[in-house]
Design an enzyme around this catalytic site. Sequence first.
Site, short mmCIF file in Angstrom:
data_model
loop_
_atom_site.label_atom_id
_atom_site.label_comp_id
_atom_site.label_asym_id
_atom_site.label_seq_id
_atom_site.Cartn_x
_atom_site.Cartn_y
_atom_site.Cartn_z
CB CYS A 198 19.81 -15.61 -75.50
SG CYS A 198 20.83 -14.43 -76.42
CG HIS B 64 17.67 -17.83 -79.23
ND1 HIS B 64 16.84 -17.15 -78.36
CD2 HIS B 64 18.76 -17.04 -79.40
CE1 HIS B 64 17.39 -15.99 -78.03
NE2 HIS B 64 18.57 -15.90 -78.65
CD GLU C 138 14.02 -19.22 -77.91
OE1 GLU C 138 14.37 -18.03 -77.91
OE2 GLU C 138 14.80 -20.16 -77.61
#
Length: 222
Positions: free
Chosen positions: A86, A194, A196
């Site tokens: 990002c 994302h 994660e």
Amino acid sequence: MHAAVIVFPGSNCDRDLAVAFKAVGAKVSMVWHKDTSLPDGVDFVGVPGGFSYGDYLRCGAIAANSPICREVAAHAERGGYVVGICNGFQVLTETGLLPGALLRNAGLKYICRTVPLRVATADSDYTSGYDAGAMIDIPIAHHDGNYFADGDTIAKLHGEDRVAFTYGDNPNGSQSDIAGILSSNRRVLGMMPHPERAADAGHGGTDGAALFRALAGSVVTA
């Protein structure tokens, strides 16, 4: 395995990234933007999402000129692994480690939702845990995620199999539906979604976990 997670004023996904690295057995060092060196023995560097320096200039532009980014670039030039997610992807384009730029979303609005991604290549240490062409669900949260590059660069990315992920339903206007790209040596990955945030079942999905497992496995066998 030793991961360094860079922290800028305005980073808000640094802890999430550290947790994802730790889940695959990595030692994690949090590195402040004003530091002038990376810890000894770092295998991979994570540049997290957020709003570095409040996005007061172009997104990632101020962060790209911070002291630590010189060391991140040197790490990449030595063949080290760097992943920018990002805002981190925006930082990597601003440093020149990846080509192109991230522009304002085509709809001119901030987008925060889970989207379908297509794994465009399995031929990288980041994506080898997936099958090429597989569809995965990964969250996005950005205002400036519209990937842009000139026609020659887009053709080169496709020709060299350096498009890592594409959107199944393009949410932001990115050229060629691009959601993530690789450097020429395939050791640097930038992506707007994302992974994660999709690495723990308690957070609603685990489709991003394979990226971190694959990366950790590549470092161990290198």
